[in-house]
Design an enzyme around this catalytic site. Structure first.
Site, mmCIF file in Angstrom:
data_model
loop_
_atom_site.group_PDB
_atom_site.id
_atom_site.type_symbol
_atom_site.label_atom_id
_atom_site.label_comp_id
_atom_site.label_asym_id
_atom_site.label_seq_id
_atom_site.Cartn_x
_atom_site.Cartn_y
_atom_site.Cartn_z
ATOM 1 N N ARG A 32 30.089 49.107 21.231
ATOM 2 C CA ARG A 32 30.863 49.026 22.477
ATOM 3 C C ARG A 32 30.735 50.295 23.291
ATOM 4 O O ARG A 32 30.635 50.252 24.518
ATOM 5 C CB ARG A 32 32.346 48.769 22.171
ATOM 6 C CG ARG A 32 32.619 47.346 21.795
ATOM 7 C CD ARG A 32 34.109 47.042 21.921
ATOM 8 N NE ARG A 32 34.377 45.712 21.376
ATOM 9 C CZ ARG A 32 35.586 45.198 21.194
ATOM 10 N NH1 ARG A 32 36.647 45.927 21.508
ATOM 11 N NH2 ARG A 32 35.743 43.992 20.711
ATOM 12 N N HIS A 78 32.119 40.815 20.972
ATOM 13 C CA HIS A 78 32.455 40.692 19.556
ATOM 14 C C HIS A 78 31.211 40.500 18.697
ATOM 15 O O HIS A 78 30.343 39.707 19.018
ATOM 16 C CB HIS A 78 33.393 39.506 19.327
ATOM 17 C CG HIS A 78 34.806 39.776 19.740
ATOM 18 N ND1 HIS A 78 35.274 39.510 21.000
ATOM 19 C CD2 HIS A 78 35.846 40.317 19.049
ATOM 20 C CE1 HIS A 78 36.550 39.854 21.077
ATOM 21 N NE2 HIS A 78 36.930 40.356 19.912
ATOM 22 N N GLU A 96 38.544 48.130 25.598
ATOM 23 C CA GLU A 96 39.024 48.918 24.471
ATOM 24 C C GLU A 96 37.861 49.314 23.567
ATOM 25 O O GLU A 96 37.052 48.479 23.190
ATOM 26 C CB GLU A 96 40.040 48.063 23.686
ATOM 27 C CG GLU A 96 40.688 48.768 22.521
ATOM 28 C CD GLU A 96 40.360 48.099 21.209
ATOM 29 O OE1 GLU A 96 40.569 46.894 21.060
ATOM 30 O OE2 GLU A 96 39.852 48.824 20.316
#
Lengths: 530, 530
Positions: free
Chosen positions: B504, B311, B453
């Site tokens: 990511r 995050h 994800e």
């Protein structure tokens, strides 16, 4: 009531949704009222068999119930004589439709392209169907099955001139409301005043921006933002080819980058932070970190209460920074060549967009030289003085002086783009490298398009001790920029760079009069919506 | 004192700057002290004539006093046997230097490339010169004139293995301070633990990030951010080729996009505003404004107090939105193919970068299928249940479940990338289109890399009445999203899209363990510097 019974031609389920049915019912009700008012024969017609049953209506909301990839849609721009006699499906906006008696004239629009559609009562097409299309709200999205036919004379009001469509089926995919806050035809009306008889209805900037979704549908706006995508693509492609690396710099920063004025404050968990006014520090850190040549495209923020035609509080910066071996002109030449290549790229690959914008706005073709013109600040001062302007050798140029200078340069050198080198040291930030040969000058430059500044840049001081000296000279609190200075104590090559305002480049390349025309959702002191 | 008298070899002016002179004097002083301490013969040496006078020293700060474009520099990566016997100029970092007796071994580094440099006392090279280079601080930038010679056996410790440089001139362009907060060799040390004898010194993540300019100089970091630039380039190029238009969406917005939680507040002149958590609303407005297929690359902000490996509070979103004709799988297929093309592009064009990263971090090659694998949510639930996990049919997947599922999918289908379609309606936002065939499912999807994800997306509801109904069902205050709903009353095609977290994608493609490794200047709840 045939219309309410109508089946969507492709969606799998048999029953029309309640909502679609309700909508269709309303449409018909409206038709009936109108007809009654006129004393027409609608009651009788409704009782008649509708020969077009199942060929028109409001489509149920497309919810992905079937894939239907076999149905091929043709783009409006691809409609031409090669398709003559063919039946084609088109999904487009209904820009206009008007039923008169037994036929309906309509115009379909897709991005910047338009085509004429004609629907006539015949063995397959009923009066009800003609009325239906005549009553569909402008700007609704429709699926049309139609035959492509050659026109006897070119359709001057459409971009597709040599063919028109003869409608066979008409389905409403998504309805627009009937009262639109602005009319596309008004928003798209040419701003030339050559024709004294021309309709003078204009849509105000504020009305356009309040209803940006509609406003963006004009052919000019469709073209402007496609060209804008082209500016970014060219900027990146040209620099990538030259060995630049794209980086991403943070927008949330802990200290105001340039002294604290004009900076937005963000609440950051239990503390606060700022929005970056430029990626400069981070570009320089990337240079100190061996990335050699870098660029970044991203949002920059200025909390300036400037309500002018060329200021935004948030804009897209095209920023670059580059190490050099001996002279910052290595960088200046690279930036200048990047602009020349970009202008040529726009000319070569966006001619259609430029022409479309030109149909609404008076656009003088943008002129540039290869290699680009480079002037020195004292030359600019001389030109302005010759033109009767009283300017100081060590003053910055005012906006009116810049504009005048642009006209003088254009007259003398025939170019809308030039670079102005060697700004007075006194008017530049503390991190600007002074000129080694002239104590009053600096190794810094601005670049101009049509007399407005679109880039500011310089050789930056890469020596930490000299940087400290210059900061002190400017009265800057050294403790607040300690981290910035420290980053040069790890070894840093000489470097220079600049920041470009993307929206300004697009505005000035196209000769538009307001930066809000080239920002899709502009932000200024008075506007943060939509 | 010969060194203080040394002339910079290229800068135009005759006198060495005071600063450079002072530095050089200090360096010599240091040498002398060292020599005295050892009881060597420096005093005598200093009195000797220096045969290398004018061939080494600290260069005056490069201030652009001369252009000197005739001097050609060779890149370290281009040094090879074809240049054997040639004298070349190289500007690079001094990664390491050690003078032992009459010679000095050094390593020069440029981005991810290194070459060995040897300086020996001979008729042109003095003892003083050898000592000088031995005392230059690591990470300083130097200009070296050297002869390229073949090595008798490959230099295993450098990337340039077949040649080395024999130094003729040594000039310090920019000095690093002598005590660095971290050593590049420590920061670059391979993280494999195959060798029990290997040095275990590691640099902590926090130390790296506090000194990011140094940390970014490791070969792995040089490669990571070049590959990251490649991810953005591929994303844009692939979509542009498919007819997508790049847009720019505002980061400053007037209302919190998704209900007000996790949003940063900005003070905006006399009022306040928010930082956009996603460009979704604007992408959708661009679709309603006839741009048909759009993408945008830019900063997105999440005020989540999540201190995890994946995050960030600010990251780069690769966002896209696309209108479709009948089924959102038209969009899903486009996105899937975009990923496949991107993975192939990375494999083909960034093999060197991937290999460089692999030298420091254990990187399992990323596996993907063409066309990519698409699973439906119930299949995922079955696989997890078979593996003994207790999951509800209508629950969202937990992060550990997603990771496990990634391993199960990899074992069964041999792919690190897959798309998971048809999420339960209950776990998705109000604007998600429900599945027409299953009241508990929705037309939405996530995509995964190595079990994490990286994209979330859906068909969005484009019908204003149905959108209102769904918002009410979710207990949302309709008045707060009135503008959003209103934009669909102007006619809007069915559309779907998704948002990708760039950092990511890079982290997971390379198999790295922390997103801070793929954000150049990461932002998390505890870090907004540098």
């Amino acid at each position: 009531m045939v219309i309410t019974e109508t089946q969507p031609p492709m969606e799998g389920d048999a029953a029309t949704s309640k909502k679609a049915a309700k909508k269709a019912a309303k449409a018909v009700e409206k038709q009936q009222k109108k007809a009654e008012h006129k004393g027409s024969t609608t009651q009788n017609e409704a009782a008649e068999v509708d020969v077009a049953e199942g060929k028109y209506g409001v489509l149920k909301m497309i919810q992905s119930s079937g894939e239907h990839r076999d149905r091929v849609y043709v783009d409006v721009k691809d409609l031409g004589v090669s398709l003559e006699g063919k039946d084609v499906w088109v999904r487009a906006r209904l820009q206009y439709s008007r039923a008169i008696g037994r036929q309906c004239f309509a115009v379909l629009r897709q991005t910047s392209s338009t085509v004429q559609l004609l629907i006539r009562v015949n063995e397959q097409v009923s009066k009800q169907m003609v009325k239906f299309i005549g009553n569909v709200a402008k700007e609704s999205i429709v699926d049309i099955l139609a035959t492509v036919v050659k026109t006897s004379s070119p359709v001057e009001s459409c971009t597709v001139k040599l063919v028109e469509l003869i409608g066979l089926q008409v389905w409403v995919v998504s309805s627009a409301k009937s009262k639109l806050p602005l009319q596309i035809e008004d928003a798209a009306r040419p701003e030339t005043d050559d024709d004294p008889e021309a309709l003078k209805i204009r849509v105000l900037q504020e009305t356009r921006l309040d209803n940006r979704v509609l406003d963006l549908r004009t052919p000019a706006n469709q073209a402007i933002f496609r060209l804008e995508a082209g500016v970014c693509k060219l900027f990146r492609d040209i620099l990538t080819k030259k060995g630049f690396v794209e980086i991403h710099t943070p927008k949330i920063i802990s200290a105001a980058s340039e002294g604290g004025a004009n900076v937005f404050t963000v609440s950051y968990f239990k503390s606060s932070a700022y929005l970056a006014q430029s990626p400069q520090l981070y570009k320089q850190m990337a240079i100190a970190a061996d990335f050699d040549k870098v660029f970044t495209v991203g949002a920059v923020f200025r909390a300036e209460d400037s309500n002018t035609h060329r200021h935004l509080t948030e804009f897209v910066g095209l920023d670059l920074e580059m190490s050099f071996k001996y002279h910052y002109h290595e960088v200046l030449d690279t930036i200048g060549q990047t602009f020349t290549d970009m202008f040529r790229g726009l000319q070569d690959h966006y001619a259609a967009e430029i022409a479309t914008v030109g149909q609404q706005f008076k656009v003088e073709p943008f002129k540039f030289l290869d290699p680009p013109l480079r002037l020195e600040f004292p030359q600019a001062i001389s030109m302005l003085k010759e033109a009767g302007v009283n300017v100081g050798e060590e003053d910055d140029l005012s906006t009116p002086d810049e504009k005048l200078l642009g006209r003088l340069v254009r007259a003398k050198y025939d170019t809308d783009f030039y670079m102005l080198d060697k700004y007075p040291l006194a008017v530049r930030p503390f991190y600007t490298m002074p000129d080694p040969n002239n104590p009053k000058a600096s190794n810094s430059y601005d670049m101009f398009m049509r007399g407005e500044e679109i880039l500011s840049g310089a050789q930056r001081i890469h020596d930490p001790d000299f940087l400290t000296e210059r900061a002190k000279h400017h009265g800057i609190d050294i403790s607040k920029i300690a981290a910035y200075i420290e980053s040069f104590r790890l070894g840093c090559p000489p470097h220079a760079g600049g920041g470009i305002g993307m929206e300004r480049v697009v505005m000035l390349y196209l000769g538009l009069d307001n930066i809000r025309k080239t920002s899709m959702f502009p932000r200024d002191p008075k506007r943060i919506t939509p």
